[in-house]
Design a protein around this motif. Sequence first.
Motif, PDB file in Angstrom:
ATOM      1  N   TYR A  71     111.953  14.643   5.599  1.00 31.59           N
ATOM      2  CA  TYR A  71     111.106  14.636   6.792  1.00 31.59           C
ATOM      3  C   TYR A  71     111.534  15.765   7.731  1.00 31.59           C
ATOM      4  O   TYR A  71     111.964  15.521   8.863  1.00 31.59           O
ATOM      5  CB  TYR A  71     111.217  13.287   7.519  1.00 31.59           C
ATOM      6  CG  TYR A  71     110.740  12.115   6.695  1.00 31.59           C
ATOM      7  CD1 TYR A  71     109.424  11.679   6.778  1.00 31.59           C
ATOM      8  CD2 TYR A  71     111.604  11.449   5.825  1.00 31.59           C
ATOM      9  CE1 TYR A  71     108.979  10.605   6.019  1.00 31.59           C
ATOM     10  CE2 TYR A  71     111.167  10.378   5.064  1.00 31.59           C
ATOM     11  CZ  TYR A  71     109.862   9.966   5.168  1.00 31.59           C
ATOM     12  OH  TYR A  71     109.428   8.907   4.407  1.00 31.59           O
ATOM     13  N   PRO A  72     111.420  17.016   7.278  1.00 29.00           N
ATOM     14  CA  PRO A  72     111.905  18.129   8.116  1.00 29.00           C
ATOM     15  C   PRO A  72     111.180  18.221   9.456  1.00 29.00           C
ATOM     16  O   PRO A  72     111.757  18.690  10.438  1.00 29.00           O
ATOM     17  CB  PRO A  72     111.661  19.364   7.242  1.00 29.00           C
ATOM     18  CG  PRO A  72     110.621  18.941   6.252  1.00 29.00           C
ATOM     19  CD  PRO A  72     110.835  17.479   6.024  1.00 29.00           C
ATOM     20  N   MET A  73     109.947  17.739   9.524  1.00 30.27           N
ATOM     21  CA  MET A  73     109.213  17.773  10.792  1.00 30.27           C
ATOM     22  C   MET A  73     109.767  16.759  11.797  1.00 30.27           C
ATOM     23  O   MET A  73     109.583  16.902  12.997  1.00 30.27           O
ATOM     24  CB  MET A  73     107.717  17.547  10.563  1.00 30.27           C
ATOM     25  CG  MET A  73     107.321  16.112  10.241  1.00 30.27           C
ATOM     26  SD  MET A  73     107.827  15.494   8.607  1.00 30.27           S
ATOM     27  CE  MET A  73     106.787  16.398   7.512  1.00 30.27           C
ATOM     28  N   VAL A  74     110.463  15.743  11.301  1.00 31.99           N
ATOM     29  CA  VAL A  74     111.138  14.777  12.180  1.00 31.99           C
ATOM     30  C   VAL A  74     112.491  15.345  12.599  1.00 31.99           C
ATOM     31  O   VAL A  74     112.882  15.271  13.765  1.00 31.99           O
ATOM     32  CB  VAL A  74     111.299  13.414  11.473  1.00 31.99           C
ATOM     33  CG1 VAL A  74     112.174  12.465  12.286  1.00 31.99           C
ATOM     34  CG2 VAL A  74     109.935  12.782  11.195  1.00 31.99           C
ATOM     35  N   TRP A  75     113.189  15.948  11.664  1.00 32.04           N
ATOM     36  CA  TRP A  75     114.499  16.541  11.932  1.00 32.04           C
ATOM     37  C   TRP A  75     114.398  17.613  13.020  1.00 32.04           C
ATOM     38  O   TRP A  75     115.239  17.704  13.908  1.00 32.04           O
ATOM     39  CB  TRP A  75     115.045  17.123  10.631  1.00 32.04           C
ATOM     40  CG  TRP A  75     116.422  17.683  10.723  1.00 32.04           C
ATOM     41  CD1 TRP A  75     116.769  19.003  10.732  1.00 32.04           C
ATOM     42  CD2 TRP A  75     117.648  16.940  10.806  1.00 32.04           C
ATOM     43  NE1 TRP A  75     118.134  19.128  10.814  1.00 32.04           N
ATOM     44  CE2 TRP A  75     118.704  17.877  10.851  1.00 32.04           C
ATOM     45  CE3 TRP A  75     117.961  15.590  10.829  1.00 32.04           C
ATOM     46  CZ2 TRP A  75     120.033  17.510  10.935  1.00 32.04           C
ATOM     47  CZ3 TRP A  75     119.294  15.221  10.908  1.00 32.04           C
ATOM     48  CH2 TRP A  75     120.314  16.172  10.959  1.00 32.04           C
ATOM     49  N   ASP A  76     113.364  18.454  12.944  1.00 33.33           N
ATOM     50  CA  ASP A  76     113.112  19.521  13.929  1.00 33.33           C
ATOM     51  C   ASP A  76     111.777  19.264  14.616  1.00 33.33           C
ATOM     52  O   ASP A  76     110.857  20.064  14.528  1.00 33.33           O
ATOM     53  CB  ASP A  76     113.089  20.886  13.247  1.00 33.33           C
ATOM     54  CG  ASP A  76     114.476  21.425  12.980  1.00 33.33           C
ATOM     55  OD1 ASP A  76     115.336  21.289  13.859  1.00 33.33           O
ATOM     56  OD2 ASP A  76     114.696  21.972  11.892  1.00 33.33           O
TER      57      ASP A  76
END
Length: 134
Positions: A71-76
């Motif tokens: 979930y890279p969009m949650v991480w950043d």
Amino acid sequence: MIRILAAGALAACLALPLQAQDRGAIESTIRAQMEAFLARDVDEAFTYASPTIRQLFGTPENFGRMVQQGYPMVWDNRELRFLGIRPEAGGYVQSLILRDPQGVTHVLDYLMIETDAGWQINGVSIVPAPGVGV
């Protein structure tokens, strides 16, 4: 017979409108976890996960790696905006829009459950963009 009554009672409770204070608490939980991820504080982010999620990943480090990779969009995360909320699966699903660092928007569904510790995140699903198919 007791199971049928219990199931009916649960369905009736979930059919009731979510109280404004619960909506606020759900949004606060999600926002707090997003802020923890931006600060790279996986220990703090892990506290907003439900007992089921914490048991599944075991450690904050494992949980953080999963979020960073899956979930890279949650991480950043950027520009968090809350959409609708609906009863589902023994809790509520809060839909939201995130913008990632590249400016791409993503819709996610957060399954929220109420525990003794308050509202916690019991799962996240990425909602496919409409009109996209194989």
